[in-house]
Each structure stands twice: as C-alpha cells, then as structure tokens.
Write a protein that holds these residues in place. Structure first.
Motif, PDB file in Angstrom:
ATOM      1  N   CYS A 139     131.366  30.152 -28.875  1.00  0.00           N
ATOM      2  CA  CYS A 139     132.445  29.455 -28.748  1.00  0.00           C
ATOM      3  C   CYS A 139     133.380  29.553 -29.761  1.00  0.00           C
ATOM      4  O   CYS A 139     133.977  28.551 -30.348  1.00  0.00           O
ATOM      5  CB  CYS A 139     132.539  28.089 -28.218  1.00  0.00           C
ATOM      6  N   CYS A 140     133.374  30.725 -30.455  1.00  0.00           N
ATOM      7  CA  CYS A 140     134.124  30.829 -31.834  1.00  0.00           C
ATOM      8  C   CYS A 140     135.340  30.810 -32.120  1.00  0.00           C
ATOM      9  O   CYS A 140     135.890  30.481 -33.125  1.00  0.00           O
ATOM     10  CB  CYS A 140     133.549  32.321 -32.310  1.00  0.00           C
ATOM     11  N   GLY A 141     136.358  30.732 -31.027  1.00  0.00           N
ATOM     12  CA  GLY A 141     137.665  30.513 -31.208  1.00  0.00           C
ATOM     13  C   GLY A 141     138.303  31.603 -32.202  1.00  0.00           C
ATOM     14  O   GLY A 141     138.049  32.778 -32.204  1.00  0.00           O
ATOM     15  N   SER A 142     138.970  31.042 -33.366  1.00  0.00           N
ATOM     16  CA  SER A 142     139.289  31.962 -34.585  1.00  0.00           C
ATOM     17  C   SER A 142     138.083  32.479 -35.372  1.00  0.00           C
ATOM     18  O   SER A 142     138.464  33.486 -35.869  1.00  0.00           O
ATOM     19  CB  SER A 142     139.885  30.889 -35.370  1.00  0.00           C
ATOM     20  N   GLY A 143     136.944  32.083 -35.033  1.00  0.00           N
ATOM     21  CA  GLY A 143     136.078  32.833 -35.886  1.00  0.00           C
ATOM     22  C   GLY A 143     135.717  32.062 -37.288  1.00  0.00           C
ATOM     23  O   GLY A 143     134.865  32.377 -38.152  1.00  0.00           O
ATOM     24  N   CYS A 144     136.548  30.799 -37.565  1.00  0.00           N
ATOM     25  CA  CYS A 144     136.201  30.265 -38.758  1.00  0.00           C
ATOM     26  C   CYS A 144     134.885  29.806 -39.106  1.00  0.00           C
ATOM     27  O   CYS A 144     134.250  30.115 -40.343  1.00  0.00           O
ATOM     28  CB  CYS A 144     137.221  29.099 -38.766  1.00  0.00           C
ATOM     29  N   ILE A 145     134.032  29.382 -38.210  1.00  0.00           N
ATOM     30  CA  ILE A 145     132.802  28.899 -38.400  1.00  0.00           C
ATOM     31  C   ILE A 145     131.818  30.032 -38.856  1.00  0.00           C
ATOM     32  O   ILE A 145     131.129  29.966 -39.856  1.00  0.00           O
ATOM     33  CB  ILE A 145     132.164  27.946 -37.329  1.00  0.00           C
ATOM     34  N   GLY A 146     131.798  31.069 -38.040  1.00  0.00           N
ATOM     35  CA  GLY A 146     130.830  32.082 -38.131  1.00  0.00           C
ATOM     36  C   GLY A 146     131.332  32.890 -39.540  1.00  0.00           C
ATOM     37  O   GLY A 146     130.446  33.534 -40.349  1.00  0.00           O
TER      38      GLY A 146
END
Length: 314
Positions: A139-146
C-alpha cells in the motif's frame, strides 16, 4: 471577491505582508491542518515561500522584500486555492517530506505523515532480527516508506506495491527522483496477488484503516485524499485482516511485519484479544503501529481466519 483580491494586491507589498494575510485568511476560513504543518502561520509561510521559489530557511531580511505584481498574483492565487478548495498544501506544492527526504505527491496518493518514519530511522530495532535483503512497502502510495527503507538498508531490494495504478505511477516518479531504479521497483498489486514467488525479511504497510464513522466525519482536507487509501470497512480493519492471514506466506524466517492501523488499534485488539501485538512508542508523536514476527503470525494463524474473534469478518 475579485475586487477584494485586486485591492489586496495593491495594499500588500512584502513577503511578510502575504504571510500575515494568508494566515488570517486561513483562520477566517476555518482550515484544518495536519499534512505538514499544524497551524495557519506555518502553512502560509510554506505556501508563500514555495510560490516565490525561496527556501524555508531563508534569511530574515527576505521577509521585508517587496514583491513584483506578477509575484503578488501568484502568491495570492495559491493562498486563495488553499482557503477555497481546502486542498492539503502538499497537493498545491506537489512536494512533501518524509524521513528527511523530498517526495512528489498529488491527489492520487496520501500526503506522507506516517510515524513509521521514526522506526525506519531506528533500523526497526529491537524487533527486526535479521539484515533485510528484500523489503516490501505494501500500500505504498507515494512510495515514501519503501524509498526511505532503501536509503536505510542500501543492500536490500525494495518492492513498492499498491492496488491503484495512479499511486504506482507516483511511486515510480519518486523512484526516479531519488535515482533508485537499480534497487527499487513499483508494482501494481492487490495485496500479494501481483507479487508471485516474492518473499521478504521485512514487510511495512500503511494500509487503509479509517473506520466508517471517522471517514464520514473527516475534515475536507482529508477527504481530498484518495478514499481508497483511507477507508477499510465499518471498523477500519478489512484490509488488515487479509494482511494478517496472508503475510506469513511472504515472509522469510525471522521476518517482520510492521503495520499502521491508527485509531483502529483498539478495534484490532478487541477483534484479536489473544494476540500479543507489540505497539512501539514514538518520541516524535503518532500511534497505532504494530509489529509482529512471521513466527507469531504462524502461531496465531487460527485467529486470522474469517469468523474468529469478536469481529472476525474480513
């Protein structure tokens, strides 16, 4: 309104004038903050400095600088959009910060603000027992966490996954922005359906977790975000139940699942009272993130099946 705006353009001259005017306008409009700032003044500073292409840490002398008429119109326009359309500031600037990194954002994704950033900076200690070779931001959305995980664990391969094609496009923009194409990839997937044969030492997930009541009562700024990334059934746990059932099959031995459920943490504890979820405490604020190992997911697997627990429908 047009006459009022034109009059203000001639009366307001300096950077400070527009910051003060913007803060007053925001307070008058009853705006809600929480997507990067927590008050009208800081929000006005952010938008004014962005519009003028100036850094937030500019010298104090900049505040007395006089704006050209073109600059005044541009600044006024972005301040009025914030007040009239109730859009989060990040959607107007197309930029948000997470873990000290800059990310492109638009209305296809949530504005980054997860307390998981504090866990990333701490290397997920003491819960992560192995050096991760593969990490999934689900559920990455913008990908900020990954992407922040990729920076923290430069030897790990990182997958960014989201059910929404628009979110995957934004995540790819941020992979490109941070020059991480050799380490990070973006994949469209409904939970693990598009990740066949993949397994990870670390799965980090900030899923939709807002319950139906909170979703209906959200301020306009939050309703501007994609609903698919927010709501998850009556108690906010529809997606999380699916995740708990399936995650162990995609974790390596000693692997770790980190998942944010926000205000739905109480509903999760009621649904699975037998499960000893670990809830990290955050020095920087935030709550509702649990960590659970692969071995614990397997040990309590009987409880993840539909029909178990007091709210076990999912």
């Amino acid at each position: 309104m047009i006459e009022r705006r034109e009059s203000s353009l001639h009366e307001l001259a300096t950077v400070l004038d527009y910051i003060r005017w913007g803060a007053s306008r925001f307070n008058e409009a009853g705006l809600w903050f929480g997507h990067g700032t927590d008050n009208a003044w800081d929000e006005a500073v952010l938008l004014v400095m962005h519009s003028l292409h100036l850094p937030l840490e500019s010298k104090p002398e900049v505040l007395q600088a006089r704006l050209t008429m073109e600059e005044r119109r541009e600044v006024m326009a972005i301040l009025e959009r914030r007040a009239d359309e109730r859009l989060p500031a990040a959607y107007l600037t197309h930029e948000a910060h997470f873990c000290g990194m800059s990310f492109y954002v638009d209305e296809r994704v949530l504005v980054p603000r997860s307390p998981i950033g504090e866990l990333i900076r701490g290397g997920f200690e003491p819960w992560l027992k192995v050096e991760p070779l593969a990490i999934l931001d689900l559920c990455c959305g913008s990908g900020c966490i990954g992407i922040a995980c990729a920076e923290a664990f430069p030897d790990a391969r990182v997958d960014l996954s989201d059910i929404d094609a628009g979110a995957v496009e934004v995540a790819q923009i941020n992979i490109n922005r941070h020059h991480l194409n050799e380490q990070v990839r973006a994949v469209q997937s409904d939970l693990f359906a598009g990740l066949h044969g993949c397994s990870y030492e670390l799965i980090v997930c900030n899923p939709p977790y807002v319950d139906a009541r909170d979703l209906a009562e959200m301020p306009a700024e939050f309703r501007a975000e994609p609903e698919i990334a927010l709501g998850s059934g009556d108690d906010g746990l529809d997606f999380t139940r699916r995740l708990l059932r399936e995650a162990a099959d995609h974790l390596q031995p000693d692997g770790l699942l980190v998942c944010e459920v926000g205000n739905s943490w109480e509903a999760l504890e009621r649904a699975f009272p037998e499960v000893p979820f670990m809830w990290p405490e955050f020095e920087d604020g935030g709550h509702g993130v649990f960590v659970i190992s692969r071995e614990e997911l397997l040990a309590y697997r009987q409880y993840w099946e539909p029909g178990t627990g007091d709210q076990g429908q999912g």
